[in-house]
Write a protein that holds these residues in place. Sequence first.
Motif, mmCIF file in Angstrom:
data_model
loop_
_atom_site.group_PDB
_atom_site.id
_atom_site.type_symbol
_atom_site.label_atom_id
_atom_site.label_comp_id
_atom_site.label_asym_id
_atom_site.label_seq_id
_atom_site.Cartn_x
_atom_site.Cartn_y
_atom_site.Cartn_z
ATOM 1 N N MET B 1 0.421 -1.065 -0.044
ATOM 2 C CA MET B 1 0.100 0.024 -0.330
ATOM 3 C C MET B 1 0.871 1.358 0.285
ATOM 4 O O MET B 1 2.170 1.007 0.811
ATOM 5 C CB MET B 1 -0.811 0.145 1.247
ATOM 6 N N ASP B 7 1.002 9.411 7.230
ATOM 7 C CA ASP B 7 2.255 7.120 8.039
ATOM 8 C C ASP B 7 3.138 7.880 8.573
ATOM 9 O O ASP B 7 3.487 6.904 9.260
ATOM 10 C CB ASP B 7 1.738 6.291 7.121
ATOM 11 N N ARG B 52 -5.802 7.733 11.973
ATOM 12 C CA ARG B 52 -5.141 7.432 10.251
ATOM 13 C C ARG B 52 -3.997 8.717 11.554
ATOM 14 O O ARG B 52 -3.059 8.840 11.124
ATOM 15 C CB ARG B 52 -5.498 8.483 10.497
ATOM 16 N N GLN B 58 1.063 5.093 16.055
ATOM 17 C CA GLN B 58 1.655 4.861 15.112
ATOM 18 C C GLN B 58 3.780 4.175 15.357
ATOM 19 O O GLN B 58 3.520 3.190 15.235
ATOM 20 C CB GLN B 58 1.829 5.454 14.079
#
Lengths: 68, 195
Positions: B1, B7, B52, B58
């Motif tokens: 992806m 990210d 997100r 993350q």
Amino acid sequence: MAVSLKLAQVGRECVACGSCLRVCPRGAIHIRSGVTAQIDSGACVGCGRCAKICPADVITIVQRGAGE
Amino acid sequence: MKRKWYDYLWIAELSYWVLGLCNILFAWLGVLFFFIPLLMAAIGGNKIYCNRYCGRGQLLGLLGRKLSRNAPPPRFLRSYWFRGGFLAFFMVMFGLMLHSTYRVFSGAPLRQTVTLLWMFRLPWQWADVEMVAPWVAQFAFGFFGVMMTSTVLGLLTMVLFRPRSWCVYCPMGTMTQGICKLRQGKEDVTCGGKG
């Protein structure tokens, strides 16, 4: 393509963190209204990646038709 | 992806720690991590921040790839009682931190310590905070302690259970999900009324 016999299912205690979204190879998961993850049963192939990553351990892989 | 810009927000989380350790006043930036998720939930009715944009989530996900046992967490961690109780406890401790900021604002002496896990006072005498009002510095010390405590808990549960186990009982996540549930409830009532 043959339809998978397995399917991911989300439990009631989902915290909607979105960890499962990142690992789903089919993009079959979305977070509904910030409340819970929802599986698109048409797209899910029951690979189990979401169940393995789920920090709340609320995703299970079931046989299609068993718990849909 | 294909990766998107968001990210890489784990870099923002790391930068926060580097900046905060260099100068405690950067702890104020953490206020953004408090208000942005709440605003997004209140305005958008979603948990897109958690899904997100959460740099901490993350970072835990990345570190967890190597360091996590990947064991299923205990059931109580995801229970409404535990999550709600932890949120309440966190808010009380946050309120106490605000109170000590107010006391310094009212003339009490500044305490140059960072409190870790609500118990351990880490000396932070090297911080140069003379350029700001004492209460501004006191808030920075208090807030950095809050951020450090939650990060240590996040790292502990990352190692013990799954990488993003912190997300299960994160007070911000509990609050944003609560806001979304309230909004959804309202929408359901409105739709029901129309139907």
